[in-house]
Enzyme design. Structure first.
Site, mmCIF file in Angstrom:
data_model
loop_
_atom_site.group_PDB
_atom_site.id
_atom_site.type_symbol
_atom_site.label_atom_id
_atom_site.label_comp_id
_atom_site.label_asym_id
_atom_site.label_seq_id
_atom_site.Cartn_x
_atom_site.Cartn_y
_atom_site.Cartn_z
ATOM 1 N N ASP A 188 -3.373 2.856 -5.621
ATOM 2 C CA ASP A 188 -2.170 2.870 -4.780
ATOM 3 C C ASP A 188 -1.917 1.577 -4.008
ATOM 4 O OD1 ASP A 188 -4.242 3.055 -3.042
ATOM 5 O OD2 ASP A 188 -3.515 4.813 -1.962
ATOM 6 N N GLU A 189 -2.587 0.509 -4.347
ATOM 7 C CA GLU A 189 -2.247 -0.731 -3.664
ATOM 8 C C GLU A 189 -2.459 -1.964 -4.534
ATOM 9 O OE1 GLU A 189 -4.829 -0.444 -0.170
ATOM 10 O OE2 GLU A 189 -6.083 -2.004 -1.037
ATOM 11 N N ASP A 214 0.860 -1.187 0.000
ATOM 12 C CA ASP A 214 0.000 0.000 0.000
ATOM 13 C C ASP A 214 0.896 1.236 0.000
ATOM 14 O OD1 ASP A 214 -2.117 1.809 0.438
ATOM 15 O OD2 ASP A 214 -1.869 1.654 2.614
#
Lengths: 394, 367
Positions: free
Chosen positions: A105-106, A9
């Site tokens: 974003d992960e 993350d």
């Protein structure tokens, strides 16, 4: 051999992207916020310096300024974030060929058997973390476990720059004390429903009656129960929609109903979720199906082919048509469901002689995209179609 | 009833009428062929009630009579017999004996009185058309008839004669094929013939200048092709005003080599099999048409040299619709007439103006 799954993350992603290209922001409280000139604009991501002043996502710019007068606001540049996101995924793909990007974003990585190349899971995670710092000047947190759910839970435990391992054996100590709201996949609605039956922590779920959960949430209840014990068998899949033929939602009604108008509102609410997922994932579907379960537990599914769509409105209207045609109103209904099937990437409409414009409701699309954005920023319950407003009162 | 015939002429007759035998019927007698010896002539008849075919066979009739024999079995037996004369005899209970060389079959037949009669049509010929011409006209439009029954009228082909010009039109929801030819007739007509009828008729037509005679009644059409008569019900209802659909003007015109275009699209469509859309994109610029397609299997980029009049344009199509027409165009070069990425594309051959083909594009919705 047990599985090893990572969830990587990126910390404070948007503002970290900005800091990476503008070092002046480093060490200063800063945030990416919707149009800084507009005082009602909201904070999308604040960096950790700003978070020290209790600046949080979804705060208005004015509120953030009151807490932290020297904060610097940067307008969002989503295209750039998408580019950096692509760079992040490139780095990750150097560690494992099996990656599932969960959001901008992960991503999950299946690291099973990668210890030969990168050492123990913790060491591999350190390598990834250093790579992110050295190559992109970005921080990340990494959760390590044997499945996707626990890896995600683990990654949330220590931010920024945290590497956390949560294995099956740690569930009782590390997961059970958490409130249900911290459980991955639980939204406000489920949280409320759980607290209604006196379930407040994940441990409460684990200790509750499995049948009660199934009765309250249907199949999802079973899943919740398993997740509370850290059981999650879903594979890391590069494109989770690729192999699934449909997107669908269903709900068990609080009471058995014979009211078509009420049923239509339920269908609208479900169609909204189905449409939103289709739009988010960039798929359109050419079949709409409905599921009806009567109070005698007999159930039917019916479907209809339509011109490809991902619009809530079209899914809803087809759903209503199917409902009207197939529901004998003298039979009380217990569960309703709607699905969008025959999925294809993107939206392409064959123009026809009977519809020379290639029937496409540009206005509706705009409305729905705006609603999607508002929900993404402020939460799912912040904007509703008027028809569904009174659905959950009384 | 008794007759002798050569294997080949009998088999040829069976294959001709078999085209009207339907695979699925609620009336078992329709699985049969009516064999009728009368006035020293042998006639074979088959029908599915919409389409009926009868043909006369060259043979020696020994005694009159009739029988209905199962089409598939009778056909298979005759096909597998040696290439010699065949003698067929039917007794009063319709037991049929087939003798050929050293083979002898006993076949149980059915009562011919139960076989439905074909509509009686007075042969009042309205049109005479060279077989080869009609065959080609059918071939050039038939693929565009609607396959689904949503609009039954569109499963047929419009047969329209006006000012001496015969126009045949087929269209489904997404494309149209129009072929016209001067047949110099003074009889005007507008009728819709079932696609299935025409596709069977085209198989019977020869590649020769021999003429086929066509007769219309208000509900039926009769084709007389040599010794064979094909009678079909016409489709009822109003056909679409196709002239209104075909744009008269265009903004861009592309000239391309038919085969080069066809081969590029064929290759591009290998990547376009996602769903049923067969989506290909054309990026048309002066001198070059780039054809691309991508799916989860991968992607493809093709270039076709072209001549372009007008502005650049990007447009997407279901590749199947393009290939269907390019396959049946014999002319070396084609014109594509375009106006916008959501308006029809007209395909014409460079050397001939009796042919117009129209494809509607796929609208790509971009964000």
């Amino acid at each position: 051999m047990g599985k090893v799954i990572f969830l990587v993350d990126m910390n404070a992603f948007f503002i970290s992207c900005e800091t990476a290209r503008n070092p002046e922001l480093k060490g200063r409280p800063a945030a990416v916020a919707g149009d800084p000139k507009d005082r009602a604009g909201i904070v999308l991501t604040a960096n950790y310096e700003a978070r020290k002043y209790k600046v949080k996502t979804t705060m208005t710019i004015r509120e953030a300024k009151q807490l932290c007068p020297e904060i610097v606001f940067v307008p969002p540049d989503r295209e750039y974030y998408r580019y950096i996101s692509g760079e992040v995924m490139k780095i990750l793909s150097g560690y494992s060929p099996i990656i599932q990007q969960n959001s901008i974003d992960e991503a999950w990585l299946d690291m099973t058997g990668c210890d030969i190349a990168f050492g123990k899971p913790f060491e591999a995670a350190e390598k990834i973390m250093n790579d992110m710092i050295n190559k992109l000047d970005m921080m990340c947190s990494i959760g390590i476990s044997e499945n996707k759910f626990l890896a995600k839970m683990a990654s949330d435990m220590k931010k920024p720059l945290g590497i956390t391992e949560v294995w099956q054996g740690d569930v009782k100590d590390k997961i059970w004390p958490l409130p249900v709201g911290a459980m991955y996949g639980i939204g406000k609605r489920t949280e409320k429903k759980l607290s209604d039956i006196a379930i407040h922590t994940i441990g409460d779920i684990a200790k509750s009656d499995r049948n009660l959960l199934i009765k309250t949430f249907g199949k999802y209840g079973e899943e919740l129960y398993d997740l509370a014990y850290g059981i999650d068998n879903s594979p890391v899949d590069e494109n989770p929609l690729r192999n699934s033929k449909s997107i669908s939602r269903s709900t068990t009604l609080p009471n058995d109903i014979i009211d078509l108008e009420y049923a239509k509102r339920i269908v609208l609410e479900l169609a909204e979720e189905v449409g939103a997922e289709a739009r988010r994932s960039g798929y359109s579907g050419r079949t709409v199906s409905i599921a009806i379960k009567y109070n005698d537990f007999k159930s039917i599914t019916r479907q209809k082919a339509i011109s490809p769509t991902y619009l809530t409105k079209e899914i809803y209207e087809t759903g209503c048509e199917l409902l009207k045609k197939n529901w004998n109103l003298s039979r009380p209904v217990r569960l309703l469901g709607i699905g969008l099937g025959d999925l294809q990437k993107g939206l392409a409409k064959q123009v026809s002689f009977f519809d020379l414009s290639g029937k496409y409701d540009a206005k509706e699309e705009k409305i729905e995209r705006v609603m999607d954005k508002i929900r993404q920023k402020y939460g799912d319950d912040k904007i509703k179609r008027a028809k569904t407003i009174h659905l959950h009162k009384s | 009833m008794k007759f002798t015939s050569s294997k080949n002429s009998l088999l040829e007759g069976i294959l001709t009428v078999q085209k009207a035998v339907t695979g699925k019927t609620t009336l078992p007698i329709l699985e049969g062929i009516l064999i009728n010896c009368k006035n020293n002539e042998l006639t074979l008849t088959a029908t599915d009630l919409d389409l009926g075919i009868e043909t006369k066979i060259d043979c020696t009739v020994i005694s009159n009579g009739a029988v209905v024999l199962n089409s598939r079995l009778f056909g298979e037996i005759i096909r597998k017999l040696p290439d010699m004369d065949i003698e067929i005899e039917v007794d009063s209970t319709y037991n049929t004996t087939i003798v050929c060389g050293k083979s002898k079959f006993n076949l149980i037949g059915q009562n011919p009185d139960e076989y439905p009669e074909l509509p009686v049509i007075n042969e009042n010929v309205m049109y005479r058309i060279p077989q080869d011409l009609l065959r080609n006209m059918i071939r050039q439009v038939i693929f565009a008839v609607a396959q689904d029954e949503t609009r039954p009228i569109l499963t047929g082909v419009l047969f329209e004669v006006k000012d001496g010009i015969l126009s045949m039109v087929a269209l489904d929801a997404y494309r149209l094929a129009l072929r016209s030819s001067n047949i110099g007739s003074k009889n005007d007509i507008s009728a819709v013939i079932p696609g299935k009828t025409l596709s069977e008729v085209s198989k019977i037509l020869l590649t020769s200048d021999d003429e086929v005679s066509i007769t219309f009644t208000p509900n039926h059409i009769l084709f007389t092709i040599g010794d064979t008569r094909v009678i079909s019900r016409l489709l009822e209802g109003e056909y679409m005003n196709y002239r209104q659909i075909i744009p008269e003007e265009y903004k861009m015109r592309v000239k391309a080599n038919t085969r080069a275009l066809q081969e590029s699209i064929e290759r591009a469509s290998l990547m376009a099999n996602e769903g049923k859309t067969n989506l290909i994109k054309m990026d048309i610029k002066a001198g070059i048409m780039a054809i691309t397609s991508n799916s989860q299997l991968g992607n493809v980029y093709e270039e076709v040299p072209i001549e372009l009049e007008g502005d650049d344009i990007e447009i997407a199509f279901n590749s199947k619709y393009f290939l269907d027409v390019l396959k049946i165009i014999d002319c070396e070069e084609v014109y594509l007439e375009l106006s916008s990425s959501v308006s029809p594309c007209i395909i014409k051959t460079v050397d001939e103006d009796g042919y117009v083909y129209l494809i509607l594009p796929v609208r790509l919705i971009a964000h």
